[in-house]
Design a protein around this motif. Structure first.
Motif, PDB file in Angstrom:
ATOM      1  N   GLU A 264     -29.868  15.953 -49.313  1.00 19.89           N
ATOM      2  CA  GLU A 264     -30.035  15.485 -50.683  1.00 19.89           C
ATOM      3  C   GLU A 264     -28.847  14.595 -51.028  1.00 19.89           C
ATOM      4  O   GLU A 264     -27.713  14.917 -50.682  1.00 19.89           O
ATOM      5  N   ILE A 265     -29.120  13.481 -51.698  1.00 20.73           N
ATOM      6  CA  ILE A 265     -28.057  12.549 -52.070  1.00 20.73           C
ATOM      7  C   ILE A 265     -27.959  12.487 -53.586  1.00 20.73           C
ATOM      8  O   ILE A 265     -28.892  12.864 -54.298  1.00 20.73           O
ATOM      9  N   PRO A 266     -26.834  12.028 -54.129  1.00 23.84           N
ATOM     10  CA  PRO A 266     -26.679  11.993 -55.590  1.00 23.84           C
ATOM     11  C   PRO A 266     -27.728  11.120 -56.275  1.00 23.84           C
ATOM     12  O   PRO A 266     -28.299  10.206 -55.680  1.00 23.84           O
ATOM     13  N   TYR A 267     -27.947  11.412 -57.545  1.00 23.20           N
ATOM     14  CA  TYR A 267     -28.940  10.719 -58.367  1.00 23.20           C
ATOM     15  C   TYR A 267     -28.579   9.241 -58.502  1.00 23.20           C
ATOM     16  O   TYR A 267     -27.421   8.878 -58.671  1.00 23.20           O
ATOM     17  N   GLN A 268     -29.591   8.384 -58.397  1.00 28.18           N
ATOM     18  CA  GLN A 268     -29.502   6.929 -58.560  1.00 28.18           C
ATOM     19  C   GLN A 268     -28.694   6.256 -57.454  1.00 28.18           C
ATOM     20  O   GLN A 268     -28.264   5.113 -57.606  1.00 28.18           O
ATOM     21  N   VAL A 269     -28.471   6.936 -56.344  1.00 27.63           N
ATOM     22  CA  VAL A 269     -27.847   6.318 -55.168  1.00 27.63           C
ATOM     23  C   VAL A 269     -28.956   5.901 -54.214  1.00 27.63           C
ATOM     24  O   VAL A 269     -29.783   6.713 -53.815  1.00 27.63           O
ATOM     25  N   GLN A 270     -29.014   4.610 -53.892  1.00 27.86           N
ATOM     26  CA  GLN A 270     -30.034   4.108 -52.974  1.00 27.86           C
ATOM     27  C   GLN A 270     -29.619   4.460 -51.545  1.00 27.86           C
ATOM     28  O   GLN A 270     -28.514   4.133 -51.103  1.00 27.86           O
ATOM     29  N   ARG A 273     -28.601   1.523 -49.184  1.00 28.01           N
ATOM     30  CA  ARG A 273     -27.284   0.962 -49.517  1.00 28.01           C
ATOM     31  C   ARG A 273     -26.166   1.933 -49.152  1.00 28.01           C
ATOM     32  O   ARG A 273     -25.076   1.522 -48.740  1.00 28.01           O
ATOM     33  N   LEU A 274     -26.410   3.236 -49.297  1.00 28.92           N
ATOM     34  CA  LEU A 274     -25.422   4.237 -48.907  1.00 28.92           C
ATOM     35  C   LEU A 274     -25.137   4.154 -47.412  1.00 28.92           C
ATOM     36  O   LEU A 274     -23.975   4.190 -46.980  1.00 28.92           O
ATOM     37  N   ILE A 275     -26.189   4.029 -46.611  1.00 27.53           N
ATOM     38  CA  ILE A 275     -26.007   3.940 -45.161  1.00 27.53           C
ATOM     39  C   ILE A 275     -25.247   2.666 -44.806  1.00 27.53           C
ATOM     40  O   ILE A 275     -24.359   2.663 -43.941  1.00 27.53           O
ATOM     41  N   GLU A 276     -25.572   1.553 -45.471  1.00 26.50           N
ATOM     42  CA  GLU A 276     -24.847   0.303 -45.220  1.00 26.50           C
ATOM     43  C   GLU A 276     -23.370   0.447 -45.558  1.00 26.50           C
ATOM     44  O   GLU A 276     -22.496  -0.053 -44.834  1.00 26.50           O
ATOM     45  N   GLN A 277     -23.078   1.128 -46.663  1.00 28.40           N
ATOM     46  CA  GLN A 277     -21.687   1.333 -47.058  1.00 28.40           C
ATOM     47  C   GLN A 277     -20.933   2.150 -46.012  1.00 28.40           C
ATOM     48  O   GLN A 277     -19.815   1.784 -45.614  1.00 28.40           O
ATOM     49  N   ILE A 278     -21.540   3.238 -45.552  1.00 29.32           N
ATOM     50  CA  ILE A 278     -20.868   4.078 -44.555  1.00 29.32           C
ATOM     51  C   ILE A 278     -20.701   3.312 -43.242  1.00 29.32           C
ATOM     52  O   ILE A 278     -19.644   3.381 -42.606  1.00 29.32           O
ATOM     53  N   ALA A 279     -21.739   2.551 -42.836  1.00 31.56           N
ATOM     54  CA  ALA A 279     -21.657   1.792 -41.594  1.00 31.56           C
ATOM     55  C   ALA A 279     -20.564   0.727 -41.666  1.00 31.56           C
ATOM     56  O   ALA A 279     -19.834   0.503 -40.693  1.00 31.56           O
ATOM     57  N   GLN A 280     -20.422   0.085 -42.838  1.00 31.93           N
ATOM     58  CA  GLN A 280     -19.383  -0.928 -42.986  1.00 31.93           C
ATOM     59  C   GLN A 280     -17.990  -0.308 -42.926  1.00 31.93           C
ATOM     60  O   GLN A 280     -17.087  -0.846 -42.275  1.00 31.93           O
ATOM     61  N   LEU A 321     -15.566  11.620 -46.466  1.00 32.02           N
ATOM     62  CA  LEU A 321     -16.751  10.866 -46.881  1.00 32.02           C
ATOM     63  C   LEU A 321     -16.946  10.937 -48.389  1.00 32.02           C
ATOM     64  O   LEU A 321     -17.349   9.946 -49.019  1.00 32.02           O
ATOM     65  N   PHE A 322     -16.680  12.081 -48.992  1.00 29.39           N
ATOM     66  CA  PHE A 322     -16.823  12.197 -50.438  1.00 29.39           C
ATOM     67  C   PHE A 322     -15.832  11.275 -51.150  1.00 29.39           C
ATOM     68  O   PHE A 322     -16.136  10.718 -52.205  1.00 29.39           O
ATOM     69  N   ARG A 323     -14.637  11.119 -50.564  1.00 28.49           N
ATOM     70  CA  ARG A 323     -13.629  10.272 -51.197  1.00 28.49           C
ATOM     71  C   ARG A 323     -13.973   8.796 -51.073  1.00 28.49           C
ATOM     72  O   ARG A 323     -13.703   8.008 -51.982  1.00 28.49           O
ATOM     73  N   ALA A 324     -14.583   8.409 -49.968  1.00 28.81           N
ATOM     74  CA  ALA A 324     -14.733   6.981 -49.669  1.00 28.81           C
ATOM     75  C   ALA A 324     -16.127   6.431 -49.923  1.00 28.81           C
ATOM     76  O   ALA A 324     -16.292   5.214 -49.985  1.00 28.81           O
ATOM     77  N   THR A 325     -17.146   7.276 -50.070  1.00 26.63           N
ATOM     78  CA  THR A 325     -18.519   6.781 -50.148  1.00 26.63           C
ATOM     79  C   THR A 325     -19.233   7.359 -51.365  1.00 26.63           C
ATOM     80  O   THR A 325     -18.704   8.201 -52.088  1.00 26.63           O
ATOM     81  N   ALA A 326     -20.473   6.894 -51.542  1.00 28.82           N
ATOM     82  CA  ALA A 326     -21.296   7.344 -52.670  1.00 28.82           C
ATOM     83  C   ALA A 326     -21.963   8.685 -52.408  1.00 28.82           C
ATOM     84  O   ALA A 326     -22.834   9.093 -53.177  1.00 28.82           O
ATOM     85  N   LEU A 327     -21.572   9.400 -51.334  1.00 33.13           N
ATOM     86  CA  LEU A 327     -22.050  10.767 -51.160  1.00 33.13           C
ATOM     87  C   LEU A 327     -21.542  11.671 -52.281  1.00 33.13           C
ATOM     88  O   LEU A 327     -22.062  12.759 -52.486  1.00 33.13           O
ATOM     89  N   GLU A 328     -20.532  11.210 -52.970  1.00 32.49           N
ATOM     90  CA  GLU A 328     -20.114  11.841 -54.218  1.00 32.49           C
ATOM     91  C   GLU A 328     -20.067  10.762 -55.283  1.00 32.49           C
ATOM     92  O   GLU A 328     -19.455   9.708 -55.085  1.00 32.49           O
ATOM     93  N   SER A 329     -20.773  10.969 -56.373  1.00 35.71           N
ATOM     94  CA  SER A 329     -20.799   9.976 -57.446  1.00 35.71           C
ATOM     95  C   SER A 329     -20.626  10.694 -58.775  1.00 35.71           C
ATOM     96  O   SER A 329     -20.722  11.922 -58.868  1.00 35.71           O
ATOM     97  N   ARG A 330     -20.399   9.913 -59.798  1.00 38.59           N
ATOM     98  CA  ARG A 330     -20.176  10.475 -61.137  1.00 38.59           C
ATOM     99  C   ARG A 330     -21.212   9.917 -62.089  1.00 38.59           C
ATOM    100  O   ARG A 330     -21.441   8.708 -62.132  1.00 38.59           O
ATOM    101  N   PHE A 331     -21.846  10.807 -62.842  1.00 33.33           N
ATOM    102  CA  PHE A 331     -22.843  10.407 -63.838  1.00 33.33           C
ATOM    103  C   PHE A 331     -22.252  10.686 -65.213  1.00 33.33           C
ATOM    104  O   PHE A 331     -21.875  11.816 -65.521  1.00 33.33           O
TER     105      PHE A 331
END
Length: 738
Positions: A264-270, A273-280, A321-331
């Motif tokens: 499960e990924i955070p709400y409103q995270v595509q 795009r998340l995979i592209e961010q981690i791959a980059q 990963l939580f620090r650097a990617t959208a696997l953790e986001s703030r609503f």
């Protein structure tokens, strides 16, 4: 246009005209576009969509209709805006990963969590869901006010009856002029439970309501990482935020291997795009603990994260990963809504529930009055039927013989106009005996219902009991099953996980290359010189720093600040690298004064071109943030110039006036931060260069390809802050030690 206004020109100030027009635009955006109504949780476009679909009889049990037909009706009758914006709003109402409780049941391609768009409206079909039906319940019973549409040909509801707590259950987001709203989705069953508690305890606190409705419930699940005190404060004020983390688990493999699987990924995270961010980040070597990422998703999310090696702990890997990617986001939470009196306000949880409940009572009263009026009308007709049923022969005679049977009937049986009209419109088949029994039965039932409604309208307590019963019904219908079960797990504020990524960096020799224009990169191996290295046109080599990937570099800038760079994070490859300003927070006016490998326990002499300086420990130059750390305080117009190792017992300084001074190093104070002391006195100009050396070894400077050492320095020895004298013969004309 009236004749007296034709051709009339009125002078007005531009500022007044602009203010008036912009204010009108701002009010239109706030009131009629961006903010939801607290009573039904809908913006105008969503309300018009649902009402138009209701008018098209697209109930949950009915068939689907093309979305193009629906959009056309909405645009032509109610919402004079672009078809794309209307269709986008409809698509969002149908996406189960965007709306916690979809209001539209879509058939066809309505997009996915990867961020792909929906198919064109001519290909997709839609109808309403049971949730939307609950929102509309009572709309044909005079439950809400209607107003004319934009062209005056139709009418539309000002607000929907709102039998479902849509504002909190589905949330809302919008940006108006000077204000915005952001409300996360919640669990409908929990919202109903909190509302019931508020009905029974009108003075209930926010903490008591949160016992029933503990926090957001996002359609994509995830884990809510907030402590209870922060949640209570946010719901009390209507402002705050929630930290959402992906849900993950460890899957064991063969021979002790393992991988992290994100489900499960955070709400409103595509997801794409998340995979592209981690791959980059993986390609840029910003995630040293991660080895690879794979997307094995089908209808459900499944991201496989493989560690760099088995010695990495899963918790440490996920912390990076939580620090650097959208696997953790703030609503964010900003419950800015239009209240019942159409005023934009930020409301707390208690006030939001209270206004929705008050609306439900208004709807109940209006529906009851509407039903009561219908019952009164029907009872009057039934009483007329009963009055004439025993004298049907006389009724038939009057109808057959009188030219105007209505007045004759009214006079003969003391009937009202409506009763006489109903009797005249009665079918012959209704004259049978069974019909009289049915009329009497209907009369008894309606009389009982009228009595109940009259009692309900007189007793507010009975109305609240009825509302509680409706809430219990809504809770039972939408608070369980696949749709109503809570999806977001309630966690607590996460504990800080110590991540030492340097321990997992592969140690290898590299050479850091800095160009004159501030481009930095790293190449494999230790280079003796910069031959063979290419630079941008007009650029050339400034510094070569041989080091290892596990080293940290200290960059001392002309603004007097020190920055710490990790060698492993520097761009690699054959390219030109990156501007150093992207790695350290430098402005266009700042430049690099020094770049060296950071080592513990080393001392450095720092000085500005104004001639002031001091000795600083390397520990005091270490800065973990991109903004760096101020070391040398500078006066306006000054720049930091020198950062050299303080390895020796004497300091040699030379000014722009080409005068050399040598004095003991112990005359320079050691400080962690400051402006320093005057190293050399100048009549004109400032400091040109400085060097720390051992007096016994002599002062060395570079002259072309050769070096020269001068040991006879008695003539230049003095005290700190003296003027000095001209350097020995053979000193470089550049005025630098080299």
């Amino acid at each position: 246009m009236p004749d007296d206004l034709t051709g009339k020109i009125e002078d007005t100030h531009l500022v007044d005209a602009l203010s008036e027009r912009y204010l009108a635009y701002a009010l239109s955006t706030i009131m009629s576009r961006s903010l939801p109504d607290v009573r039904d949780g809908l913006k105008p476009v969503h309300r018009r969509l649902i009402y138009a679909m209701h008018q098209l009889r697209l109930d949950p049990a009915a068939g689907f209709k093309k979305c193009a037909r629906i959009v056309g009706d909405v645009m032509g009758k109610y919402h004079p805006h672009g078809d794309a914006s209307i269709y986008d709003a409809m698509v969002r109402l149908a996406q189960d990963f965007a709306a916690r409780y979809p209001l539209v049941d879509g058939q066809g391609n309505f997009g996915n969590i990867d961020g792909d768009n929906a198919a064109a409206m001519r290909y997709t079909e839609a109808r309403l869901t049971e949730v939307a039906k609950a929102l509309l319940a009572g709309i044909d019973d005079d439950a809400v006010d209607f107003r004319p549409t934009y062209d005056g040909e139709e009418s539309e509801p000002v607000v929907l009856p709102g039998g479902f707590p849509n504002l909190l259950a589905n949330g809302a987001a919008g940006i108006a002029v000077g204000m915005a709203t952001s409300i996360p989705p919640h669990n409908a069953g929990e919202v109903c439970a909190a509302a019931i508690h508020l009905v029974r305890h009108p003075e209930a606190s926010t903490a008591a309501l949160l016992a029933h409705m503990p926090g957001p419930d996002f359609p994509t699940g995830g884990i809510l990482m907030e402590d209870h005190a922060a949640l209570e404060q946010a719901y009390e004020t209507g402002r705050g935020g929630f930290r959402i983390r992906a849900r993950w688990e460890v899957e064991k493999g063969k021979h002790g291997t393992w991988a992290v699987v994100v489900t499960e990924i955070p709400y409103q995270v595509q997801k794409a795009r998340l995979i592209e961010q981690i791959a980059q980040l993986l390609e840029d070597k910003k995630l040293p603990l991660l080895g690879d990422i794979r997307d094995e998703s089908t209808e459900t999310v499944r991201l496989v994260l493989e560690p760099k090696n088995r010695s990495v702990e899963p918790e440490v890997l996920m912390a990076t990963l939580f620090r650097a990617t959208a696997l953790e986001s703030r609503f964010s939470l900003n419950m800015n809504v239009l209240t019942a009196d159409r005023t934009p306000r930020v409301l707390g949880l208690r006030e939001v529930l209270r206004q929705w409940l008050d609306h439900r009572q208004d709807v109940l009263v209006r529906r009851s009055r509407h039903r009561l009026a219908a019952i009164e009308k029907r009872l009057e007709i039934l009483e007329g039927f009963l009055a004439v049923f025993l004298n049907l022969d006389e009724v038939i005679r009057i109808i057959r013989t009188e030219d105007e049977p209505k007045p004759a009937l009214m006079a003969a049986f003391s009937l009202s106009d409506m009763q006489a009209e109903a009797i005249l419109n009665m079918r012959l088949r209704s004259l049978r005996k069974l019909e009289e029994m049915e009329i009497r039965k209907e009369h008894r039932n309606l009389s009982k219902e009228r009595k109940d409604l009259q009692a309900l309208l007189k007793d507010e307590g009975m109305r609240w009991d009825r509302i509680i019963a409706e809430l219990e019904e809504t809770r039972a219908k939408f608070g369980g099953g696949a749709l109503g079960t809570r999806r977001t797990e309630l966690g607590s504020a996460p504990a800080e996980v110590e991540v030492n990524t340097e321990a997992f960096v592969e140690r290898e020799p590299i050479t850091v290359i800095l160009s004159e224009k501030g481009w930095i990169r790293a190449v494999k191996g230790h280079l003796a010189d910069g031959e063979g290295q290419k630079f941008k046109e007009g650029d050339r080599l400034r510094l070569l720093v041989p080091c290892e990937t596990t080293d940290r570099l200290c960059l001392f800038a002309t603004n007097g600040r020190a920055y710490t760079l990790k060698a492993a994070d520097l761009p690699r490859g054959r390219g030109d690298g990156q501007p150093v300003r992207l790695l350290a927070d430098l402005t266009n006016e700042d430049d690099v004064a020094g770049l060296f490998i950071w080592r513990e326990g080393v001392r450095y002499l720092v000085a500005g071109n104004g001639g002031r300086g001091f000795v600083v420990k390397s520990e005091d130059m270490l800065a973990e943030k991109r903004t760096g750390k101020t070391v040398l305080n500078l006066k306006p117009g000054e720049e930091a110039l020198i950062c050299t190792p303080a390895d020796g017992d004497h300091v040699a300084v030379i000014g722009e006036n080409k005068k050399l001074l040598v004095f003991p190093l112990d005359q320079v104070p050691e400080m962690a931060r400051g402006a320093g002391v005057m190293l050399q006195k100048y009549k004109d100009g400032g400091l040109r260069d400085a060097k720390v050396f051992r007096l016994a070894d002599g002062l060395t400077w570079r002259l072309g390809e050769k070096t020269r050492t001068e040991t006879a320095l008695r003539d230049w020895l003095g005290e700190r802050a003296q003027a000095g004298r001209l350097p020995p013969n053979g000193f470089p004309k550049s005025g630098k030690f080299g």
